[in-house]
Design a protein around this motif. Structure first.
Motif, short mmCIF file in Angstrom:
data_model
loop_
_atom_site.label_atom_id
_atom_site.label_comp_id
_atom_site.label_asym_id
_atom_site.label_seq_id
_atom_site.Cartn_x
_atom_site.Cartn_y
_atom_site.Cartn_z
N VAL A 115 0.77 -1.13 -0.05
CA VAL A 115 0.02 0.08 -0.04
C VAL A 115 0.99 1.15 -0.12
O VAL A 115 1.95 1.27 0.73
N ILE A 116 0.55 1.95 -1.01
CA ILE A 116 1.58 3.34 -1.28
C ILE A 116 0.64 4.60 -0.88
O ILE A 116 -0.57 4.58 -1.37
N THR A 117 0.94 5.46 0.07
CA THR A 117 0.31 6.65 0.34
C THR A 117 0.68 7.78 -0.53
O THR A 117 2.16 8.09 -0.50
N SER A 118 0.11 8.34 -1.14
CA SER A 118 0.46 9.52 -1.98
C SER A 118 0.76 10.77 -1.17
O SER A 118 0.32 10.64 -0.19
N PRO A 119 1.42 11.98 -1.71
CA PRO A 119 1.62 13.11 -0.74
C PRO A 119 0.32 13.81 -0.74
O PRO A 119 0.33 14.41 0.67
N GLU A 120 -0.80 13.44 -1.02
CA GLU A 120 -2.11 13.79 -0.72
C GLU A 120 -2.92 12.90 0.37
O GLU A 120 -4.10 13.61 0.70
#
Length: 87
Positions: A12-17
């Protein structure tokens, strides 16, 4: 003899937003004594005809011994992308 399918590695990758997206590890490429993962976004039916995003991440081992997927340097990215494109 039975064929044993490996479970895909999911990340799971979390974007800067702050938006979380799930990615499946497509392949791992060794380069410069490090491992780099090609990650392909996992889409569901609501995404329709959207093309999945593809990310390149360096795999570092964290303090707890678990793999951590981190952005590669620009030089690492360029070199590993060239290797991947030549595959």
């Amino acid at each position: 003899m039975t064929d044993k399918k490996e479970e895909p590695v999911c990340v799971v990758i979390t974007s800067p937003e702050g938006v979380e997206s799930e990615y499946a590890q497509d392949t791992v490429i060794p380069f410069g004594g490090k491992q780099f993962a090609v990650l392909v976004e996992v889409l569901d039916e609501k995404d329709g005809d959207k093309e999945p995003d593809i990310l390149l991440a360096r795999i570092d081992i964290g303090e707890n011994g678990e793999p951590e997927y981190v952005p590669p340097s620009d030089e690492e990215y360029d070199a590993v992308a060239d290797i991947y494109n030549a595959m």
